[in-house]
Design an enzyme around this catalytic site. Structure first.
Site, PDB file in Angstrom:
ATOM      1  N   TYR A 193     -49.844 -16.322   8.945  1.00  0.00           N
ATOM      2  CA  TYR A 193     -50.334 -15.295   9.861  1.00  0.00           C
ATOM      3  C   TYR A 193     -51.128 -15.875  11.016  1.00  0.00           C
ATOM      4  CZ  TYR A 193     -53.801 -16.673   6.584  1.00  0.00           C
ATOM      5  OH  TYR A 193     -54.607 -17.460   5.813  1.00  0.00           O
ATOM      6  N   GLY A 194     -51.680 -17.068  10.854  1.00  0.00           N
ATOM      7  CA  GLY A 194     -52.527 -17.643  11.888  1.00  0.00           C
ATOM      8  C   GLY A 194     -53.526 -18.590  11.289  1.00  0.00           C
ATOM      9  N   VAL A 196     -57.377 -20.070  10.230  1.00  0.00           N
ATOM     10  CA  VAL A 196     -58.701 -19.683   9.762  1.00  0.00           C
ATOM     11  C   VAL A 196     -59.678 -20.707  10.313  1.00  0.00           C
ATOM     12  CG1 VAL A 196     -60.184 -19.318   7.779  1.00  0.00           C
ATOM     13  CG2 VAL A 196     -57.805 -18.656   7.661  1.00  0.00           C
ATOM     14  N   ASP A 309     -51.179 -10.887  -6.397  1.00  0.00           N
ATOM     15  CA  ASP A 309     -50.921 -12.265  -5.955  1.00  0.00           C
ATOM     16  C   ASP A 309     -52.053 -13.193  -6.391  1.00  0.00           C
ATOM     17  OD1 ASP A 309     -49.477 -14.286  -4.850  1.00  0.00           O
ATOM     18  OD2 ASP A 309     -50.007 -13.847  -2.774  1.00  0.00           O
TER      19      ASP A 309
END
Lengths: 571, 355
Positions: A193-194, A196, A309
């Site tokens: 997603y990107g 951190v 998860d």
């Protein structure tokens, strides 16, 4: 991280031996890579850098080709604070856009050395000679991200021999960047997603982590935006010691970015396990984390949330070794009026999925899915192995769904009670599988294993064992700018390699000296304690030094490895 | 001794406000025995969930302590929306109040020594019991005629967990935003090394500067600048003839742009001389390396406290002409009106018109 790519081609009257720089480079964050290509004959002029404000190369050569037609494909990978830049020349076809009727073609062939040969026709030379200014392309990280989108023809990608003196680095200036009231630091990790990053709250000076999500990347992930919205909705209302806290969400419409401010964590359980010898934790340490996992999970289930998860990678650790359940991207909150915990979708990691999902059941008990995943997690951190394995996801699911798992004999030898607990959690039949209450009553859960030896410490980030704030250098640069050297600093790969070799030699010498000193200290162990103290403190300072040397030395190897090829992603 | 009926407490005058405006301290008289005490009222309807937990924990922690230099309370009870805390009256209020009222350029050295001796013996008790205070500062040191006591336990925490001593703490205290200037570098760094009770000693050093200079160090600085300064090992100093800076820098220190007050303060700073012991004492407290800082017990034997031998806080108060008024004469009439009004507000919701 700002990357400035500066590519400049020059042609000569003679055989055009154009070296296209095809850097496959990982540089440390402190540096900005300025890649420059020049004709091999005139290699030395590549060090001449343009004044940065004009962003144009001061042209010292008469003949230069416009490189606009070249496709620069690059991928920036900052997973561990390193950057790999991949430059590839798509096909060396110079389309003379300014002069359509005089189009020229350049043939590319790869010579034996892996270097590219570039032959241009006479017209082309004339054309090229008319262009007096080489164009330099300066890219910042966002533009590089954008470039990442353009698909790359892998067939035309090749690696080139470039003189080490031609690769130019620029010292990265630590420029302070603020998002809201948060001061940005270095990258802690990266997901699909990107990134951190670490941040510092400028008002109360709390260390935080920020998950940066870009719309563009989210669109690529199935259900990406939906998952993020759900995660935010869920996390907003959760408050527990063992669940990662979402403190703030910021949006930047202009950049199409979203910032999720979270608690600062030093890393995941996965990294800790990976750093351990034999990839497993001592039982007492595993027990400590497992207890926290269960209490976090109990809270989540109490809030009608099925995580779905649970795995070591999603269990983070805070500075004081408190486990935090994170990543609620695929979590599901049961309806307030739901009769039971029936779920219909499972999107977790395959190795941690229970038989009912592996066998493709349409609905299943949600809480028992999490219990199974906890069981696999416990097995994994205690033994360094997985209860189920498979070459691919089909084999894996076949193995998981085959029937009741049996704890191996060696696990009983390791700790019979532990084997019993894992077996209880890995019951193929969800109804027979332990509930959280049963786990809480389990003898292994109740009695902590004996502490034998020290726990596995949190692995260092970029060789910083203490995980110091990575925001500090930026603050330093911001508050003491006048004290800093404001001049641009450039150095070439050649200089760097020489420096590294020198440092490596020095480090080797130091290690040798250290070993000798240790031997001496051992010999003097019976002597006065003060001298022993002095020698240990000495060796500590040396260890520190050598670790910093190691960091630099690592770059050498990273130069030839490609971390990730984003262009291999399915389009 | 003290009952739970709020009507038995005659609130006379508002002394100060605390805890983000949630708490108000009053001078009050307990009617059954006529004793003057301090009443701290918390408006719990204004407090968030975290804040109410903090207020509760403060009382729970304070209840565990029994030491002459640790602030105590007689009783506490809830009435309506308010939490009452009945505490002994500390007539001069906090050191910060006293500085603001009487010593604009800071306390004289002997006064700081007397206060610090009391605070350190309280702190030594806390550390011995396994607590870290985490917010030592002038506003958390209360004064009366005879002694100084340590108060402000909202951020206090135990370094004993699950029956064993925790090696170090790592996180900033909740709501620590206002005590950042007093915190030790290792607290602010928030790294794996963490911090111990030695961080309180650093705060003692900063508090010494605050008491002696009349203004807190880094008062006007950005928090991030204060952070980098501390990490770099730059420490504030006591301002006297040997250390008084030029007037340009004074603006930063005094945290005021009024040139008259700057000149005045500078004049005072330049005229006075603090003893070498005092300078050395604060330096030891603010050592960057926690292990080289002295413990509270060691500090109590520092030569800085030699000057306290033949004097007491009471003597010094008399010398400087600080006296307390007769409490029974004090009464703020507007207070009664205020409380009446606030009560009316509370009840106004209950009114319903009956046609």
């Amino acid at each position: 991280m700002e990357i400035q790519i500066h590519q400049h081609f020059s042609t000569d009257d003679s055989n055009n031996n154009n070296n296209i720089n095809n850097n496959n480079k990982k540089s440390n964050l402190e540096q900005t890579l300025v890649a420059a290509t020049t004709h091999s004959v005139t290699a030395n002029n590549s060090i001449l850098m343009p004044p940065l404000d004009t962003k144009l190369l001061a042209n010292k050569q008469g003949l230069h080709a416009n490189n606009e037609a070249n496709n620069i494909n690059m991928d920036v990978d900052t997973a561990d604070g390193e950057v790999s830049v991949l430059l590839a020349n798509k096909n060396f076809h110079y389309d003379a856009l300014s002069n359509p009727d005089q189009s020229f073609e350049a043939d590319v062939n790869v010579d034996g050395n892996g270097g590219a040969k570039f032959v241009a026709g006479d017209e082309a030379k004339q054309l090229l000679s008319e262009q007096t200014h080489a164009q330099v392309t300066w890219l910042d990280s966002e533009q590089i991200d954008a470039l990442d989108l353009t698909t790359l023809d892998i067939g035309n990608m090749f690696f080139n021999r470039v003189d080490s003196a031609e690769i130019i680095y620029q010292k990265k200036k630590k420029e302070i960047k603020m998002v809201g009231k948060y001061v940005m630091g270095d990258v802690l990790g990266e997901g699909s997603y990107g990134k951190v990053k670490e941040v510092l709250d400028s008002e109360n000076l709390c260390r935080r982590a920020v998950k940066i999500l870009t719309k563009r990347k989210l669109r690529r992930i199935p259900n990406g935006e939906q998952n993020v919205q759900r995660e935010i909705q869920l996390l907003k209302h959760l408050q527990h010691k063992n669940v990662v806290a979402l403190l703030d969400v910021l949006y930047n419409e202009e950049k199409q970015k979203m910032y999720m401010i979270m608690e600062y964590c030093v890393g995941g359980l996965q990294e800790l396990v990976d750093s351990a010898p034999e990839k497993k934790l001592p039982l007492f340490q595993a027990h400590r984390y497992f207890c926290q996992l269960i209490s976090g999970l109990e809270y989540l289930h109490g809030c009608r949330i099925i995580h779905k998860d649970i795995k070591p990678g999603n269990l983070l650790l805070s500075l004081d070794q408190i486990l935090k359940i994170s990543d609620f991207g695929v979590a599901e909150q049961l309806d307030l009026f739901a009769a039971d915990d029936t779920c219909t979708t499972g999107q977790g990691s395959p190795a941690f999925q229970p038989p009912e999902i592996a066998n493709g059941h349409e609905s299943f008990s949600g809480t028992k899915v999490d219990i199974w995943s906890c069981g696999v997690t416990l097995y994994n951190i205690c033994t360094g192995q997985y209860p189920f394995e498979g070459d691919n996801i089909y084999r894996l699911f076949e193995n998981i769904g085959r029937g009741q798992w049996q704890a191996p004999d060696w696990l009983y030898k390791l700790d019979a009670q532990l084997a019993g607990l894992i077996l209880g959690m890995l019951q193929a039949e969800p109804a027979k599988r332990y509930s959280i209450q049963q786990i809480r009553c389990d003898p292994w859960f109740i009695s902590a294993p004996e502490e034998k030896g020290p726990p596995i410490p949190i692995p260092p980030l970029k060789h910083d064992v203490y995980r110091r704030s990575t925001v500090l250098p930026y603050l330093d640069a911001y508050h003491y700018e006048t004290e800093r050297d404001l001049e641009e600093v450039y150095f070439t790969e050649h200089d760097l390699n020489r420096e590294l070799a020198r440092q490596a030699a020095a480090a080797a010498a130091e290690i040798k000296a250290q070993q000798q000193q240790k031997q001496l200290a051992a010999a003097n162990a019976t002597g006065p304690s003060t001298s022993a103290d002095a020698s240990t403190s000495n060796s500590i300072s040396k260890e520190k030094k050598s670790s910093s040397l190691k960091r630099r030395a690592k770059k050498l190897t990273s130069c030839i490895s490609v971390k990730k090829l984003s262009n291999c992603r399915p389009s | 001794m003290f009952g739970c009926n709020p009507l038995d407490y005659d609130l006379k005058v508002e002394l100060s406000r605390c805890f983000n405006g949630i708490g108000t301290v009053y001078l009050a008289q307990y009617l059954p025995n006529g004793q003057h005490i301090a009443v701290k009222k918390y408006r719990m309807d204004k407090a968030s969930k975290e804040e109410s937990i903090l207020a509760r924990d403060e009382l729970l922690i304070m209840r565990q302590f029994s030491h002459p230099n640790i602030h105590t309370f007689h009783t506490s009870f809830v009435y309506g929306n308010e939490l009452f805390q009945i505490a002994p009256l500390m007539c001069f209020g906090s050191c910060k109040d006293t500085i603001a009222n009487c010593f604009r350029a800071g306390f004289p050295e002997i006064f700081v020594a007397l206060i610090m001796r009391d605070v350190l013996s309280g702190l030594e008790y806390l550390h011995r019991r396994g607590y870290v205070h985490r917010s030592i500062r002038a506003s958390h040191i209360l004064l009366n005629q005879t002694k100084a006591v340590l108060a402000g336990f909202r951020e206090c925490t135990s370094i004993v967990g699950h029956g064993e001593r925790i090696a170090s703490l790592h996180h900033l205290a909740p709501c620590s935003a206002r005590s950042l200037n007093w915190l030790a570098p290792e607290v602010l760094e928030q790294n794996i090394i963490g911090y111990t009770e030695k961080s309180d000693i650093y705060s003692i050093g900063i508090t010494c500067c605050e008491l002696a200079n009349g203004v807190e160090p880094f008062a006007d600085a950005q928090p991030t600048f204060m952070f980098t300064e501390k990490v770099r090992g730059n420490v504030p100093t006591l301002l006297d003839r040997s250390t008084c800076p030029a007037s340009e820098e004074m603006i930063e220190i005094v945290a005021s742009t009024d040139s008259d007050s700057i000149r005045q303060a500078q004049q005072i700073y330049c005229q006075r001389v603090f003893s070498d012991e005092f300078h050395q004492f604060t330096e030891i407290c603010m050592e960057k390396k926690p292990s080289s800082r002295w413990s509270a017990l060691q500090l109590l034997s520092h030569s800085f406290f030699k000057q306290c031998r033949h004097t007491s806080i009471l003597d010094q108060l008399q010398r400087f002409g600080l006296e307390t008024k007769d409490y029974s004469q004090i009464r703020d009439e507007s207070l009664v009106l205020c409380s009446d009004l606030s009560e009316m507000n509370v009840h106004s919701n209950d009114w319903s018109w009956d046609f």
